[in-house]
Design a protein around this motif. Sequence first.
Motif, mmCIF file in Angstrom:
data_model
loop_
_atom_site.group_PDB
_atom_site.id
_atom_site.type_symbol
_atom_site.label_atom_id
_atom_site.label_comp_id
_atom_site.label_asym_id
_atom_site.label_seq_id
_atom_site.Cartn_x
_atom_site.Cartn_y
_atom_site.Cartn_z
ATOM 1 N N ALA A 62 -24.196 118.968 69.333
ATOM 2 C CA ALA A 62 -23.195 118.252 68.549
ATOM 3 C C ALA A 62 -23.802 117.093 67.769
ATOM 4 O O ALA A 62 -23.161 116.531 66.879
ATOM 5 C CB ALA A 62 -22.099 117.730 69.478
ATOM 6 N N LEU A 63 -25.056 116.741 68.067
ATOM 7 C CA LEU A 63 -25.745 115.659 67.373
ATOM 8 C C LEU A 63 -26.610 116.172 66.231
ATOM 9 O O LEU A 63 -27.496 115.474 65.744
ATOM 10 C CB LEU A 63 -26.602 114.872 68.370
ATOM 11 C CG LEU A 63 -25.857 114.331 69.608
ATOM 12 C CD1 LEU A 63 -26.824 113.632 70.551
ATOM 13 C CD2 LEU A 63 -24.738 113.388 69.191
ATOM 14 N N THR A 407 -19.034 123.776 75.821
ATOM 15 C CA THR A 407 -19.897 122.638 76.110
ATOM 16 C C THR A 407 -20.214 121.898 74.814
ATOM 17 O O THR A 407 -19.860 122.344 73.719
ATOM 18 C CB THR A 407 -21.216 123.111 76.771
ATOM 19 O OG1 THR A 407 -21.873 124.036 75.888
ATOM 20 C CG2 THR A 407 -20.976 123.776 78.113
ATOM 21 N N CYS A 408 -20.868 120.754 74.946
ATOM 22 C CA CYS A 408 -21.445 120.025 73.814
ATOM 23 C C CYS A 408 -20.389 119.616 72.783
ATOM 24 O O CYS A 408 -20.556 119.854 71.580
ATOM 25 C CB CYS A 408 -22.546 120.870 73.168
ATOM 26 S SG CYS A 408 -23.744 119.916 72.216
ATOM 27 N N MET A 409 -19.314 118.986 73.264
ATOM 28 C CA MET A 409 -18.244 118.524 72.384
ATOM 29 C C MET A 409 -17.731 119.658 71.493
ATOM 30 O O MET A 409 -17.427 119.462 70.313
ATOM 31 C CB MET A 409 -18.717 117.340 71.533
ATOM 32 C CG MET A 409 -18.982 116.071 72.341
ATOM 33 S SD MET A 409 -19.744 114.730 71.400
ATOM 34 C CE MET A 409 -18.575 114.503 70.079
ATOM 35 N N ASN A 410 -17.674 120.857 72.080
ATOM 36 C CA ASN A 410 -17.178 122.060 71.403
ATOM 37 C C ASN A 410 -18.053 122.557 70.257
ATOM 38 O O ASN A 410 -17.672 123.479 69.542
ATOM 39 C CB ASN A 410 -15.732 121.883 70.922
ATOM 40 C CG ASN A 410 -14.731 122.238 71.999
ATOM 41 O OD1 ASN A 410 -14.754 123.335 72.542
ATOM 42 N ND2 ASN A 410 -13.874 121.296 72.342
ATOM 43 N N GLN A 411 -19.266 121.990 70.111
ATOM 44 C CA GLN A 411 -20.228 122.604 69.195
ATOM 45 C C GLN A 411 -20.636 123.967 69.749
ATOM 46 O O GLN A 411 -20.841 124.913 69.004
ATOM 47 C CB GLN A 411 -21.450 121.705 69.034
ATOM 48 C CG GLN A 411 -22.576 122.278 68.181
ATOM 49 C CD GLN A 411 -22.222 122.385 66.704
ATOM 50 O OE1 GLN A 411 -21.157 121.923 66.292
ATOM 51 N NE2 GLN A 411 -23.086 122.998 65.914
ATOM 52 N N GLU A 412 -20.736 124.029 71.065
ATOM 53 C CA GLU A 412 -21.018 125.299 71.734
ATOM 54 C C GLU A 412 -19.733 125.735 72.436
ATOM 55 O O GLU A 412 -19.585 125.602 73.653
ATOM 56 C CB GLU A 412 -22.207 125.142 72.687
ATOM 57 C CG GLU A 412 -23.476 124.756 71.924
ATOM 58 C CD GLU A 412 -24.695 124.552 72.792
ATOM 59 O OE1 GLU A 412 -24.580 124.693 74.025
ATOM 60 O OE2 GLU A 412 -25.765 124.250 72.235
ATOM 61 N N ASP A 413 -18.803 126.207 71.627
ATOM 62 C CA ASP A 413 -17.470 126.522 72.130
ATOM 63 C C ASP A 413 -17.380 127.912 72.739
ATOM 64 O O ASP A 413 -16.389 128.252 73.383
ATOM 65 C CB ASP A 413 -16.423 126.362 71.017
ATOM 66 C CG ASP A 413 -16.745 127.185 69.780
ATOM 67 O OD1 ASP A 413 -17.877 127.704 69.684
ATOM 68 O OD2 ASP A 413 -15.868 127.294 68.917
#
Length: 508
Positions: A62-63, A407-413
């Motif tokens: 997400a970064l 995971t990952c603030m929904n970057q890896e949804d």
Amino acid sequence: MEKCIMLGKKVYLDDLINVARYDYKVDFSKEYCNRVNESRNLVEKWVDENEVIYGVTTGFGALCNKIISKEDTQKLQENIILSHSTSVGEPFTRQEARATIFMILQNIGQGYSGVRLAVLEILKDMLNYDIVPYIPREGSVGYLCPEAHLALVLIGKGKAYFKGELMSSKDALKKAGFTPIKLASKEGLALVSGTTSVTALGALALYDMIKSAKCADIIAACSLEVSRGIITAFDERVMKVRPHIHQDSTAFNIRKILADSEVIENCKNERLQDALSFRCVPQLHGAAKKTLTDAKEVIETEMNSCCDNPIIYNDGENSRAISACNADSSYVGLEMDSASIAATMIAKMSERRNNRLIDSNLSSNPAFLIKNVGLNSGLMIPQYTQAGLLGDMRILSTPSVIDNTPTCMNQEDYVAMGYNASKKAISVSEKLEYILAIELLSAFQSSAFLDKKYKLSTPTNYIYEKLKEHIPVMEEDFYLYPHIQYLKNLIHSGDLIAWVEEKIGKLK
């Protein structure tokens, strides 16, 4: 002369097993080195030109929109290793860790990752000098965490075994004559990306499942013979009208093993057909073998792939870093879930055959294969063990890849969960070996109750003669665990297959 796998061309399942389990050395071909160096040159060029590349000049997950300065790229790569080393629990076994190193060498060595050859040389030295990273096994969704613990060793952090002794990674490297390395741009990300641990664990499990499937043919033949079973169900004409290759090869194996059995010849007209656990061996074993064969094709394709993100595509003036998701573990995950189901199906039939051997209502044997039953329990309780193991296998056969926790603030949804599929397949493969071992124990004991005027087949007789060197025929109760363990090891090692093929040639 030491045995060595030369990386640079296509590798196979047996190559991974030889490195992970049998300590083959690893070396790099000129082709391997050239493509790694060419890929690295591109990364260094782009960093100098301030190109925006995911995980190289940006943050992760997400970064990914956070730009990292050229001065901080080295720190970024170390940070990804430190921050991602969060798996927990019991560590990988030595062979699991070695298989994962092998897969990282294969993944990055395709020449699409932009990692320096010097980094891969240290990984190669870890294999060749018996430096085994300490990798906690629980808490991965398909990549990242186990690989990060492994990569800690390269930078002198975390823990590792050297010659079997656990110590700090820095001390392990020092004892082997090496020093930690400073990671450069792209390298930390490349080391944790990809389906490396998923493929490594899946490959180990699958190799054993394939071996067990062939052992299951042998053990089923033993059980059929001591049960005075009907060979008609294995007739090649039956196989021709339903031409599945693996069904046909299973029937062929049974016929070949029992070809000269006077026991089978003498009872061929006693009844029309047997129970399904005997009659359906070609159909069920065949279907399971088809699934395992499909899984092997996928595993070997994955072993020879680049599963990094981003990939560094070298295409002359059109060369570029492409951010995508070859790190997804769906291919291996689906196949290992399926392989676990196939192994459980073999196991459930084995348990049913064993049950028929020990049940005096279903066989001509004494109850639990012991003469003085009551005072003795005979082989009553090993079937309980099978039931317990089979219960576990059924639980473990619930597919992992249907799960999803973003995971990952929904970057890896969406998350493939292939790691869990491969991890549980390791457990499934071991339980299958134990279940087959218990059936073989019962077949061995049953052979003592056959009419001695009819000869057993050459290979089954040879099996029992070899087993008598280690296991007594049961006249009264004795400690069974060591004998079950011995038979399990016989299956795991492939020695049971070797005994049979020594007498009648290769099985299919």
